[in-house]
Design a protein around this motif. Structure first.
Motif, mmCIF file in Angstrom:
data_model
loop_
_atom_site.group_PDB
_atom_site.id
_atom_site.type_symbol
_atom_site.label_atom_id
_atom_site.label_comp_id
_atom_site.label_asym_id
_atom_site.label_seq_id
_atom_site.Cartn_x
_atom_site.Cartn_y
_atom_site.Cartn_z
ATOM 1 N N VAL A 85 0.827 -1.202 0.000
ATOM 2 C CA VAL A 85 0.000 0.000 0.000
ATOM 3 C C VAL A 85 0.864 1.256 0.000
ATOM 4 O O VAL A 85 2.067 1.212 0.272
ATOM 5 N N ALA A 86 0.203 2.376 -0.291
ATOM 6 C CA ALA A 86 0.858 3.684 -0.228
ATOM 7 C C ALA A 86 -0.159 4.704 0.248
ATOM 8 O O ALA A 86 -1.370 4.525 0.104
ATOM 9 N N TYR A 87 0.338 5.794 0.819
ATOM 10 C CA TYR A 87 -0.532 6.871 1.282
ATOM 11 C C TYR A 87 0.220 8.191 1.213
ATOM 12 O O TYR A 87 1.455 8.224 1.262
ATOM 13 N N ALA A 88 -0.548 9.292 1.094
ATOM 14 C CA ALA A 88 0.077 10.603 0.971
ATOM 15 C C ALA A 88 -0.642 11.688 1.742
ATOM 16 O O ALA A 88 -0.218 12.835 1.743
ATOM 17 N N GLN A 89 -1.741 11.343 2.419
ATOM 18 C CA GLN A 89 -2.522 12.336 3.150
ATOM 19 C C GLN A 89 -2.803 11.876 4.575
ATOM 20 O O GLN A 89 -3.828 12.205 5.155
ATOM 21 N N ALA A 90 -1.875 11.146 5.150
ATOM 22 C CA ALA A 90 -2.078 10.608 6.498
ATOM 23 C C ALA A 90 -1.907 11.691 7.551
ATOM 24 O O ALA A 90 -1.340 12.759 7.302
ATOM 25 N N SER A 91 -2.406 11.418 8.755
ATOM 26 C CA SER A 91 -2.109 12.295 9.881
ATOM 27 C C SER A 91 -0.599 12.282 10.111
ATOM 28 O O SER A 91 0.097 11.321 9.758
ATOM 29 N N LEU A 92 -0.086 13.368 10.682
ATOM 30 C CA LEU A 92 1.358 13.480 10.860
ATOM 31 C C LEU A 92 1.904 12.298 11.651
ATOM 32 O O LEU A 92 1.308 11.873 12.644
ATOM 33 N N GLY A 93 3.060 11.797 11.191
ATOM 34 C CA GLY A 93 3.676 10.669 11.872
ATOM 35 C C GLY A 93 4.256 9.629 10.938
ATOM 36 O O GLY A 93 4.705 8.573 11.377
ATOM 37 N N ALA A 94 4.271 9.917 9.628
ATOM 38 C CA ALA A 94 4.800 8.951 8.666
ATOM 39 C C ALA A 94 6.313 8.774 8.776
ATOM 40 O O ALA A 94 6.845 7.770 8.295
ATOM 41 N N TYR A 95 7.003 9.710 9.415
ATOM 42 C CA TYR A 95 8.431 9.539 9.660
ATOM 43 C C TYR A 95 8.580 8.514 10.796
ATOM 44 O O TYR A 95 8.979 8.829 11.914
ATOM 45 N N SER A 96 8.290 7.261 10.518
ATOM 46 C CA SER A 96 8.295 6.231 11.550
ATOM 47 C C SER A 96 8.374 4.855 10.898
ATOM 48 O O SER A 96 8.125 4.706 9.699
ATOM 49 N N GLN A 97 8.701 3.855 11.715
ATOM 50 C CA GLN A 97 8.743 2.493 11.192
ATOM 51 C C GLN A 97 7.344 1.927 10.979
ATOM 52 O O GLN A 97 7.136 1.105 10.088
ATOM 53 N N TYR A 98 6.401 2.349 11.800
ATOM 54 C CA TYR A 98 5.008 1.924 11.666
ATOM 55 C C TYR A 98 4.113 3.156 11.782
ATOM 56 O O TYR A 98 4.415 4.073 12.542
ATOM 57 N N HIS A 99 2.986 3.118 11.052
ATOM 58 C CA HIS A 99 2.077 4.252 11.125
ATOM 59 C C HIS A 99 0.637 3.777 11.033
ATOM 60 O O HIS A 99 0.316 2.895 10.222
ATOM 61 N N LEU A 100 -0.218 4.360 11.875
ATOM 62 C CA LEU A 100 -1.654 4.097 11.817
ATOM 63 C C LEU A 100 -2.265 4.979 10.732
ATOM 64 O O LEU A 100 -2.110 6.202 10.752
ATOM 65 N N VAL A 101 -2.986 4.348 9.796
ATOM 66 C CA VAL A 101 -3.518 5.079 8.654
ATOM 67 C C VAL A 101 -5.003 4.739 8.472
ATOM 68 O O VAL A 101 -5.378 3.560 8.492
ATOM 69 N N ASN A 102 -5.831 5.754 8.301
ATOM 70 C CA ASN A 102 -7.240 5.527 7.995
ATOM 71 C C ASN A 102 -7.356 4.895 6.614
ATOM 72 O O ASN A 102 -6.695 5.335 5.663
ATOM 73 N N GLU A 103 -8.192 3.885 6.477
ATOM 74 C CA GLU A 103 -8.282 3.171 5.206
ATOM 75 C C GLU A 103 -8.742 4.066 4.056
ATOM 76 O O GLU A 103 -8.466 3.771 2.888
#
Length: 327
Positions: A85-103
């Motif tokens: 998967v990929a995402y570009a509009q997530a809540s701040l925090g993608a600078y991480s090994q794991y990230h919670l992302v709304n589907e």
């Protein structure tokens, strides 16, 4: 223990910290993504500096990455564990090994597109999608002006304009970057550090100017960009790399030909899952078949812990094309 980048105060890149953190369980409509590559965007420096302030501090940083789904919420139906998967509009925090992302802001990644390509380009690709096809739909053979054309967004814009058949006048800060823009599909180039942008645009258009200018530079290009526009032309201001445009005298727009100005954002153009899928599918289809080439220079791939160094280099304007963090 998982690691992430966070900041507790605004400032230069040295405010970024490399920290341990706990990964929360996903809510019903969320997934956990194990990031394999993380996109670095110029807007990240605005957030870190306080130009675009966050709601609360401390805060994570980054909104774009690509990886593998490791956990899903109870109501998630479009994704399963193991999906690329990929995402570009997530809540701040993608600078991480794991990230919670709304589907709703997540897309499946075609097998032909690598994690690095997706993380380096999704936000930029979606940006180019709305700029060139929606904010002002370019036409075949139409001449237009695009500033900073060798950067991450600009490199994709050069290639997309070639697909459309439009003629980009590309600006950049060095002859090397102009050569890259032309290689990517720009029609003509202007080195804004040694050439007069307005005079060159007038010469290239036989004194006709252009219908639209796309400007991510901001303060240093504001008046020059307006002077390149035809009567009732459109100024698309979508960035502030030289500083924000402030204290605008609206009478200038009248004086220079009843010009239009817009300050668009991705969030205003892609507002739901349907719009996201349409935009992402078009962009990634071009990447998958090679019509848009996403090449990341090895010297612009940084370890996650070196995010501060990455920001310094990006703000020096010495990068060419996209940059990445690798967890």
């Amino acid at each position: 223990m998982p690691k992430r980048i966070a900041f507790s105060r605004y400032g230069d890149s040295d405010v970024l910290e490399y920290l341990d953190f706990d990964v929360d369980e996903p809510k019903s409509d969320e997934v956990v993504v194990e990031n394999k590559a993380i996109g670095i965007n110029y807007i990240d420096t605005y957030i870190r500096s306080g130009l675009y302030p966050v709601k609360t501090l401390p805060s994570g940083l980054g909104s774009e990455a690509a990886g593998i789904v490791t956990h899903i919420g109870d109501n998630v139906t479009d994704f399963k564990v193991g999906d690329r998967v990929a995402y570009a509009q997530a809540s701040l925090g993608a600078y991480s090994q794991y990230h919670l992302v709304n589907e709703n802001i997540l897309v499946k990644l075609p097998d032909e597109v690598t994690f690095e390509q997706a993380a380096a380009s999704m936000l930029k690709g979606l940006t180019v999608y709305y700029l060139l096809t929606q904010t002002y739909p370019l036409k075949q053979n139409e001449i237009f002006l695009f500033h900073a054309a060798a950067g991450g967004v600009g490199s994709i814009a050069c290639q997309w304009s070639k697909i459309i058949g439009a003629k980009m006048i590309a600006t950049a800060g060095s002859d090397e970057k102009i050569s890259i823009a032309k290689k990517n599909g720009a029609w003509q180039g202007i080195n804004y550090n040694v050439e007069n942008v307005v005079e060159r645009v007038l010469a290239l258009t036989k004194q006709q100017k252009v219908n639209v200018v796309y400007d991510s530079i901001g303060k240093n290009m504001w008046i020059k960009s307006l002077d390149c526009l035809k009567r009732r032309g459109l100024m698309v201001s979508f960035g502030n790399s030289s500083g924000p445009v402030t204290d605008v005298n609206l009478a200038i727009l009248n004086q220079k030909g009843s010009l239009y100005v817009t300050r668009p954002s991705l969030a205003s153009y892609i507002t739901n899952k349907t719009e996201l899928n349409i935009a992402a599918n078009e962009f990634f289809s071009y990447v998958a078949k090679g019509a848009i080439d996403i090449t990341i220079r090895e010297q612009q791939k940084f370890a996650l812990k070196d995010a501060a160094t990455a920001h310094k280099i990006i703000q020096s304007r010495k990068t060419i094309g996209p940059s990445l963090l690798i967890p």
